[in-house]
Write an enzyme that holds these catalytic residues in place. Structure first.
Site, PDB file in Angstrom:
ATOM      1  N   TRP A  26       0.805  -1.187   0.292  1.00 12.91           N
ATOM      2  CA  TRP A  26       0.084  -0.051  -0.061  1.00 12.91           C
ATOM      3  C   TRP A  26       0.977   1.305  -0.040  1.00 12.91           C
ATOM      4  O   TRP A  26       1.818   1.460   0.688  1.00 12.91           O
ATOM      5  CB  TRP A  26      -0.761   0.070   1.158  1.00 12.91           C
ATOM      6  CG  TRP A  26      -1.772   1.084   1.185  1.00 12.91           C
ATOM      7  CD1 TRP A  26      -3.083   1.165   0.589  1.00 12.91           C
ATOM      8  CD2 TRP A  26      -1.612   2.362   2.016  1.00 12.91           C
ATOM      9  NE1 TRP A  26      -3.513   2.493   0.886  1.00 12.91           N
ATOM     10  CE2 TRP A  26      -2.699   3.203   2.031  1.00 12.91           C
ATOM     11  CE3 TRP A  26      -0.722   2.887   2.884  1.00 12.91           C
ATOM     12  CZ2 TRP A  26      -2.888   4.446   2.436  1.00 12.91           C
ATOM     13  CZ3 TRP A  26      -0.803   3.962   3.573  1.00 12.91           C
ATOM     14  CH2 TRP A  26      -1.751   4.844   3.363  1.00 12.91           C
ATOM     15  N   SER A  91       2.866  -7.492   1.770  1.00 14.33           N
ATOM     16  CA  SER A  91       1.743  -6.821   2.227  1.00 14.33           C
ATOM     17  C   SER A  91       0.455  -6.800   1.686  1.00 14.33           C
ATOM     18  O   SER A  91       0.097  -7.739   1.053  1.00 14.33           O
ATOM     19  CB  SER A  91       2.166  -5.353   2.405  1.00 14.33           C
ATOM     20  OG  SER A  91       1.486  -4.478   3.543  1.00 14.33           O
ATOM     21  N   LEU A  92      -0.038  -5.597   0.945  1.00 12.30           N
ATOM     22  CA  LEU A  92      -1.263  -5.572   0.153  1.00 12.30           C
ATOM     23  C   LEU A  92      -1.005  -6.278  -1.048  1.00 12.30           C
ATOM     24  O   LEU A  92      -1.910  -7.155  -1.765  1.00 12.30           O
ATOM     25  CB  LEU A  92      -1.615  -4.075  -0.255  1.00 12.30           C
ATOM     26  CG  LEU A  92      -2.608  -3.862  -1.117  1.00 12.30           C
ATOM     27  CD1 LEU A  92      -3.927  -4.413  -0.854  1.00 12.30           C
ATOM     28  CD2 LEU A  92      -2.703  -2.485  -1.622  1.00 12.30           C
ATOM     29  N   PHE A 153       2.785   5.897   8.387  1.00 13.14           N
ATOM     30  CA  PHE A 153       2.817   4.546   7.977  1.00 13.14           C
ATOM     31  C   PHE A 153       4.104   3.693   7.874  1.00 13.14           C
ATOM     32  O   PHE A 153       4.419   2.700   8.206  1.00 13.14           O
ATOM     33  CB  PHE A 153       1.965   4.223   6.790  1.00 13.14           C
ATOM     34  CG  PHE A 153       1.568   2.937   6.110  1.00 13.14           C
ATOM     35  CD1 PHE A 153       1.011   2.162   6.929  1.00 13.14           C
ATOM     36  CD2 PHE A 153       2.327   2.398   5.135  1.00 13.14           C
ATOM     37  CE1 PHE A 153       0.644   0.793   6.563  1.00 13.14           C
ATOM     38  CE2 PHE A 153       1.897   1.101   4.595  1.00 13.14           C
ATOM     39  CZ  PHE A 153       1.245   0.373   5.353  1.00 13.14           C
ATOM     40  N   LEU A 154       4.894   4.410   7.175  1.00 15.70           N
ATOM     41  CA  LEU A 154       6.390   3.969   7.312  1.00 15.70           C
ATOM     42  C   LEU A 154       6.969   3.787   8.582  1.00 15.70           C
ATOM     43  O   LEU A 154       7.661   2.868   8.726  1.00 15.70           O
ATOM     44  CB  LEU A 154       7.138   5.023   6.239  1.00 15.70           C
ATOM     45  CG  LEU A 154       6.891   5.307   4.843  1.00 15.70           C
ATOM     46  CD1 LEU A 154       7.792   6.157   4.332  1.00 15.70           C
ATOM     47  CD2 LEU A 154       6.843   4.082   4.025  1.00 15.70           C
ATOM     48  N   ASP A 217       7.297  -7.454  13.133  1.00 13.92           N
ATOM     49  CA  ASP A 217       6.408  -6.995  12.402  1.00 13.92           C
ATOM     50  C   ASP A 217       5.005  -6.628  13.139  1.00 13.92           C
ATOM     51  O   ASP A 217       4.453  -7.602  13.584  1.00 13.92           O
ATOM     52  CB  ASP A 217       5.967  -7.839  11.253  1.00 13.92           C
ATOM     53  CG  ASP A 217       4.958  -7.246   9.966  1.00 13.92           C
ATOM     54  OD1 ASP A 217       4.557  -6.186  10.329  1.00 13.92           O
ATOM     55  OD2 ASP A 217       5.290  -7.756   8.942  1.00 13.92           O
ATOM     56  N   HIS A 244       8.309  -4.827   8.975  1.00 13.66           N
ATOM     57  CA  HIS A 244       7.246  -5.129   8.039  1.00 13.66           C
ATOM     58  C   HIS A 244       8.181  -4.928   6.654  1.00 13.66           C
ATOM     59  O   HIS A 244       7.341  -5.314   5.691  1.00 13.66           O
ATOM     60  CB  HIS A 244       6.104  -4.240   8.118  1.00 13.66           C
ATOM     61  CG  HIS A 244       5.012  -4.383   7.165  1.00 13.66           C
ATOM     62  ND1 HIS A 244       4.352  -5.761   7.341  1.00 13.66           N
ATOM     63  CD2 HIS A 244       4.384  -3.758   6.238  1.00 13.66           C
ATOM     64  CE1 HIS A 244       3.152  -5.554   6.405  1.00 13.66           C
ATOM     65  NE2 HIS A 244       3.324  -4.288   5.557  1.00 13.66           N
TER      66      HIS A 244
END
Length: 264
Positions: A26, A91-92, A153-154, A217, A244
């Site tokens: 994402w 991830s996404l 988010f990062l 994560d 992550h």
């Protein structure tokens, strides 16, 4: 179907290379995984894909959803792979890879889910996941300050990990080297993470699957990967002190795991 998807292909030094397709997460773009891709060229021909509306790929429709984006990706990649490919989704991108394996089995031989899971949000029968309020806050914050939301988010991706400052610096430099996706694309991507549950698909897919995750994560807990490993076709490998984005912080270990997982 004519689509415009940016794909960077990195050729292999092998006489008979295996195709490996990489899908990012994402708000990101495929450039994040280029270092990992280059580590894999001794065995694989690697195709780095920018998802629709991300990086150098325009949005090919008015909406961003799993069915449409996977249709566009497969249409763009089919003439670039010699046969079935290994699909790696981070991830996404893992949700996209799983969807492609179900809808287009003719192009998938094996799956690598990198810091990814079939269901990202907690449910009564699925506790190894993220509280839905986390994604709801990201969705609300997007409307107020898009760049700050991406930075937050990062930061979440490297929280508590080894060399977190260095990894975050690398993340920021690579991400902001390309234009940020549009707010609508990001909102719809968050909706996919919030609403998608592919556990039944995962359990029934039958392909060899490598679950490659980070011990620290905060978005995809390692317990989830161990729970999913109960399937006989699934192998889980957890990288110590990684978060992550293990392909940035522990790139050699990721490359070794992927190469070791592959089999004819």
């Amino acid at each position: 179907m004519s689509v415009s998807i940016y794909i960077e292909t990195i050729e292999s030094s092998a006489d008979e290379p295996v195709d490996l397709v990489m899908l990012h997460g994402w708000a990101m773009h495929s450039g994040l995984m280029k270092e990992l891709a280059e580590k894999l060229t001794g065995r694989f021909r690697v195709h780095l894909v920018d998802l629709p509306g991300h990086g150098a790929s325009p949005l090919n429709s008015t909406t961003f959803n799993l069915q449409q984006l996977t249709d566009h990706i497969v249409s763009a990649i089919e003439n670039k792979i010699a046969n079935k490919a290994i699909w790696l989704g981070w991830s996404l991108g893992g949700l996209a890879a799983l969807t492609i394996a179900e809808r287009y089995p003719q192009v998938v031989s094996q799956l690598v889910l990198l810091a990814s899971t079939p269901a990202f949000v907690k449910q009564d029968d699925w506790q190894h996941a993220v509280d839905k309020q986390v994604f709801e806050k990201f969705a609300n914050d997007l409307q107020d300050d898009l760049p700050a939301t991406i930075v937050r988010f990062l930061s979440l991706q490297v929280r508590g990990t080894e060399d977190s400052r260095q990894t975050l610096k690398k993340l920021r430099e690579i991400i902001f080297a390309k234009e940020t996706p549009a707010r609508d694309v990001l909102s719809e991507g968050l909706a996919i993470l919030q609403q998608t549950d592919l556990r039944q698909l995962f359990n029934n897919i039958g392909l060899p699957i490598l679950l490659l995750g980070g011990e620290r994560d905060t978005l995809v807990p390692s317990q989830a990967l161990h729970e999913l490993e109960k399937n006989t076709n699934v192998e889980a490998l957890i990288i110590s002190k990684a978060g992550h984005a293990p392909f940035l912080s522990h790139v050699d270990q990721c490359a070794e795991a992927i190469t070791g997982f592959y089999h004819d």
